[in-house]
Every structure is written in C-alpha cells, then in structure tokens.
Design a protein around this motif. Structure first.
Motif, PDB file in Angstrom:
ATOM      1  N   VAL A  10       1.357  -1.653   0.000  1.00  0.00           N
ATOM      2  CA  VAL A  10       0.000   0.000   0.000  1.00  0.00           C
ATOM      3  C   VAL A  10       1.877   2.286   0.000  1.00  0.00           C
ATOM      4  O   VAL A  10       1.551  -1.611   2.401  1.00  0.00           O
ATOM      5  N   LEU A 152      -2.316   3.233 -13.835  1.00  0.00           N
ATOM      6  CA  LEU A 152      -3.708   3.210 -13.392  1.00  0.00           C
ATOM      7  C   LEU A 152      -4.040   1.849 -12.789  1.00  0.00           C
ATOM      8  O   LEU A 152      -3.692   0.805 -13.351  1.00  0.00           O
ATOM      9  N   TYR A 153      -4.722   1.859 -11.638  1.00  0.00           N
ATOM     10  CA  TYR A 153      -5.154   0.632 -10.970  1.00  0.00           C
ATOM     11  C   TYR A 153      -6.675   0.688 -10.791  1.00  0.00           C
ATOM     12  O   TYR A 153      -7.202   1.708 -10.350  1.00  0.00           O
ATOM     13  N   VAL A 154      -7.365  -0.413 -11.105  1.00  0.00           N
ATOM     14  CA  VAL A 154      -8.824  -0.472 -10.976  1.00  0.00           C
ATOM     15  C   VAL A 154      -9.213  -1.821 -10.375  1.00  0.00           C
ATOM     16  O   VAL A 154      -8.755  -2.874 -10.838  1.00  0.00           O
ATOM     17  N   VAL A 206      -8.648   0.319  -3.414  1.00  0.00           N
ATOM     18  CA  VAL A 206      -7.251   0.277  -3.814  1.00  0.00           C
ATOM     19  C   VAL A 206      -6.643   1.668  -3.668  1.00  0.00           C
ATOM     20  O   VAL A 206      -7.293   2.681  -3.915  1.00  0.00           O
ATOM     21  N   ALA A 207      -5.386   1.716  -3.219  1.00  0.00           N
ATOM     22  CA  ALA A 207      -4.608   2.944  -3.121  1.00  0.00           C
ATOM     23  C   ALA A 207      -3.159   2.587  -3.408  1.00  0.00           C
ATOM     24  O   ALA A 207      -2.707   1.489  -3.055  1.00  0.00           O
ATOM     25  N   VAL A 208      -2.417   3.495  -4.045  1.00  0.00           N
ATOM     26  CA  VAL A 208      -1.058   3.178  -4.482  1.00  0.00           C
ATOM     27  C   VAL A 208      -0.154   4.389  -4.312  1.00  0.00           C
ATOM     28  O   VAL A 208      -0.567   5.528  -4.546  1.00  0.00           O
ATOM     29  N   VAL A 213       1.125  -1.142  -3.287  1.00  0.00           N
ATOM     30  CA  VAL A 213      -0.315  -1.220  -3.488  1.00  0.00           C
ATOM     31  C   VAL A 213      -0.995  -1.634  -2.198  1.00  0.00           C
ATOM     32  O   VAL A 213      -0.579  -2.588  -1.535  1.00  0.00           O
ATOM     33  N   TYR A 214      -2.071  -0.912  -1.843  1.00  0.00           N
ATOM     34  CA  TYR A 214      -2.909  -1.232  -0.695  1.00  0.00           C
ATOM     35  C   TYR A 214      -4.278  -1.611  -1.246  1.00  0.00           C
ATOM     36  O   TYR A 214      -4.819  -0.916  -2.113  1.00  0.00           O
TER      37      TYR A 214
END
Length: 377
Positions: A10, A152-154, A206-208, A213-214
């Motif tokens: 994270v 980008l993370y989804v 999700v948070a980065v 990555v969290y």
C-alpha cells in the motif's frame, strides 16, 4: 501484453509571519494550500481550483459553485453506470480518469486547464479494460493512479474471484469511442504459503504510492496466524509491491474491518503515512465510519486495531466513497446506498488531526460517484 499475476509471497516580523501562515498550514496536519478538487456528478466534472476557499465558503455561507465544469458526449455516451469511487487524478500528467462499472474508462487530458464541452481526441478519450479477459459477472470499482509513474489501478470483483487491473501508460490507449482496449495485467492474491492465505474475495478498495499497493477485500479464505495460532477470517487490508503483493495484511476482529458486504474504500495520506479505510458494518457505525491506520501497522501484526476513527453514521449517512489529497491533507467523501449515489460531499481539512467535516450539496440531480484531489496545483 500477456496475463501477468503477481502473488504474495500500500511588526515587520509579525507581518511576515502572518503572511506565511496565511499560505502554509501550521501544526502536524500538513499543507492544505493549492489543492484542486474534482467531483464527477454522473454527467459532468465539477472543479474547484482551491479546496481551501471552497471549505471556507461552506463555513461562511459564501459562494460554493465550481469554478470550472467539464462536459462531453464522450462522458455521457460511455459512462452509463459509473463505478463506485471510480474517479482518480494523475497529479504529474494532469490526467483525470473516470471509470464505469462495466470496465469503460474515460481519460481527460490537461484536466487542470480544461473548461466547458470537450470533443477533441487530444482533450478526451475512452478505452475499455479488455472485455475478453474479465472475471465472470464482474464489476469494476475504485480506481487510483500511482503518482510516481502514472500507472492506473482499478478493482474488479467477480462472482468467485477478485483482482486489480494494472494499466501501465494509460495515456497510450483511447479514442472517441471504445475500440481501444487495454490488456489485462492482474494483481491478485493466491494461496502461496501458510503465512499469507488467500484467495481473497470482494475487492473494492485500492490505493497506491511509489509502487506499493494497498487493497481492501471483504473476505476470502482464512489467513493463518504467523505465530502458528488460530487463523483469521473476514475482511482484510493487504499491501505489497507487484512481486510481493499481499504479504502484509491486517485481518481479525481488532481491525474492525469485518464487513457486511456493502464494500470498502481506501484513501492514502502520503504526507503523514496514514491509510483511511471506509468499511460498512455495525462496528463501524458505533466507532466511526472511517478507520485510520498508519502504514507501519501493516508491518507489525495481523490483528491490529486502528489508531483512531473519523466520521459517524449519523453525521455522514451512507458514506461509501473516500479520497485523500495524498501530499495535501484533505479527505473527501460521498454517499452510496441501495445502488444509488447522492448529491452530497463531505470535506475534512487536516483529517490527520481528526475533527468533523463540512458538508456541501450539489444540484439535486447530481449523482456523485467519485472525487479526486490535485495536490500539485
């Protein structure tokens, strides 16, 4: 790009001082100056270029209308079912991403300068997360951008599996229609050793930052205790890099993360090293809607209590969506209940110090699915 799965493992002096304090926040909370707020209301993006001015005007009864508004048929034609918390901002490239629950992405270029109706592909574009590589009966949720590299993370949650889509160089995809498709690069938990557990289910948060990555999951397989004692079950917060994702985990009754199934959402404070976790359950209603952990909590033990709580079910009814300013100490929230978004947002100034938020309602027709901050104005 081939499918890639990453596993666990994270006087003048006084005048000068007063001018300084007018521009820079004091105390341990962190700076809140020069921060823009982006709110997607279902059809348009509303922008306030100075969140501090908006916050002060909410308190004083001053003007609260957005200074800029971005509209486009690309938005209304492609985002029919906006994802919960599917709004994020790339503070380096100044790109805003809007995600639909079906996996459609709208990208707005130079969002820090745009205003009015956009129609050029150089200003706005759309692409899909490859439809042939989806999970069964899946829904896409929270989106975030790593501020260091623009990836980008989804989140994607299916009927029996969950994972996070990783889209490197998302500016390379898109047109004025959905013909462009980003291939799957997946980040997900898998049973790999006795100290990690998995797979997880119900990934909605999700948070980065800086490649770490969290992610929030509403449940999954039991997680064995590292001390060899009882296993832990229920919702869990995981963290790690692409090669060791999930090796750090918070799970157990002390975390207050056990979820009713309505989902969780994450917000990362990179300036103060806090991670804010919205979770919806009876414990959350009595203690506070948002649990606050330190980044260090994820390295110390599995079943660890939050350092504190923010919000309340009475003060922020149906809060579901949260976002943080990253290097600027703002926390924003919005509601979601019974498959419906609301027209209200909440703003916490210096949430790292606690306190209650200010509430702002947009037009009665607004349906706020997400919000994002730009701390690099």
């Amino acid at each position: 790009m081939n499918l890639r799965k990453f596993f666990f493992p994270v006087g003048a002096a006084l005048l000068s001082l007063s001018l300084h304090l007018a521009c820079v926040d004091v105390g341990e909370g962190g700076s809140t100056s020069n921060t823009a707020l982006y709110v997607f209301d279902g059809t348009a993006v509303n922008i306030w270029d100075d969140t501090a001015t908006l916050y002060a005007n909410v308190i004083s009864g001053g003007a609260t209308s957005p200074g800029r508004t971005i509209t486009s048929t690309v938005i209304t034609d492609n985002l029919k079912t906006p994802a919960v918390a599917g709004v994020c901002f790339d503070i380096t490239a100044k790109r805003l991403f809007l995600v639909d629950a079906t996996g459609v992405v709208v990208r707005i270029e130079r969002a820090d300068k745009q205003n009015g109706a956009l129609s050029s592909q150089t200003d706005i574009a759309t692409f899909t997360l490859n439809s042939s590589q989806r999970l069964q009966a899946s829904t896409f949720g929270q989106a975030t951008v790593d501020p260091q590299n623009g990836t980008l993370y989804v989140t994607e949650s299916g009927s029996s599996e969950t994972r996070i889509w990783v889209v490197a160089n998302p500016g390379n995809y898109g047109g004025l229609n959905q013909q462009s498709s980003a291939p799957l690069q997946a980040l997900q938990t898998t049973i790999i050793d006795t100290f990690v557990g998995g797979p997880d289910k119900g990934g909605t948060g999700v948070a980065v930052s800086q490649g770490k990555v969290y992610a929030y999951f509403s449940g999954g397989s039991s997680v064995p205790s590292p001390s060899g004692g009882s296993s832990y079950t229920g919702a869990r917060l995981r963290a790690g890099t692409s090669s060791t994702f999930g090796s750090q985990v918070l799970v157990g009754s002390s975390t207050t993360l056990d979820d009713s199934g309505s989902g969780g959402c994450l917000a990362l404070d990179t300036g103060n090293n806090f991670i804010y976790v919205f979770r919806s359950n009876a414990t959350a209603a009595s203690l506070g809607s948002v649990a606050v952990f330190t980044i260090g909590d994820l390295t110390s033990s599995f079943d660890r209590a939050p350092s504190r709580f923010l919000g309340s079910a009475a003060g922020q009814p149906y809060l579901r969506i949260i976002a943080h300013g990253g290097n600027k100490d703002w926390l924003g929230g919005a509601a979601y209940s019974s498959q419906a978004f609301s027209n209200r947002i909440w703003l916490w100034k210096n949430p790292s110090l606690g306190g209650d938020p200010q509430a702002l309602s947009l037009s009665s027709s607004a349906t706020i699915s997400g919000l994002a901050f730009d701390g690099n104005q």
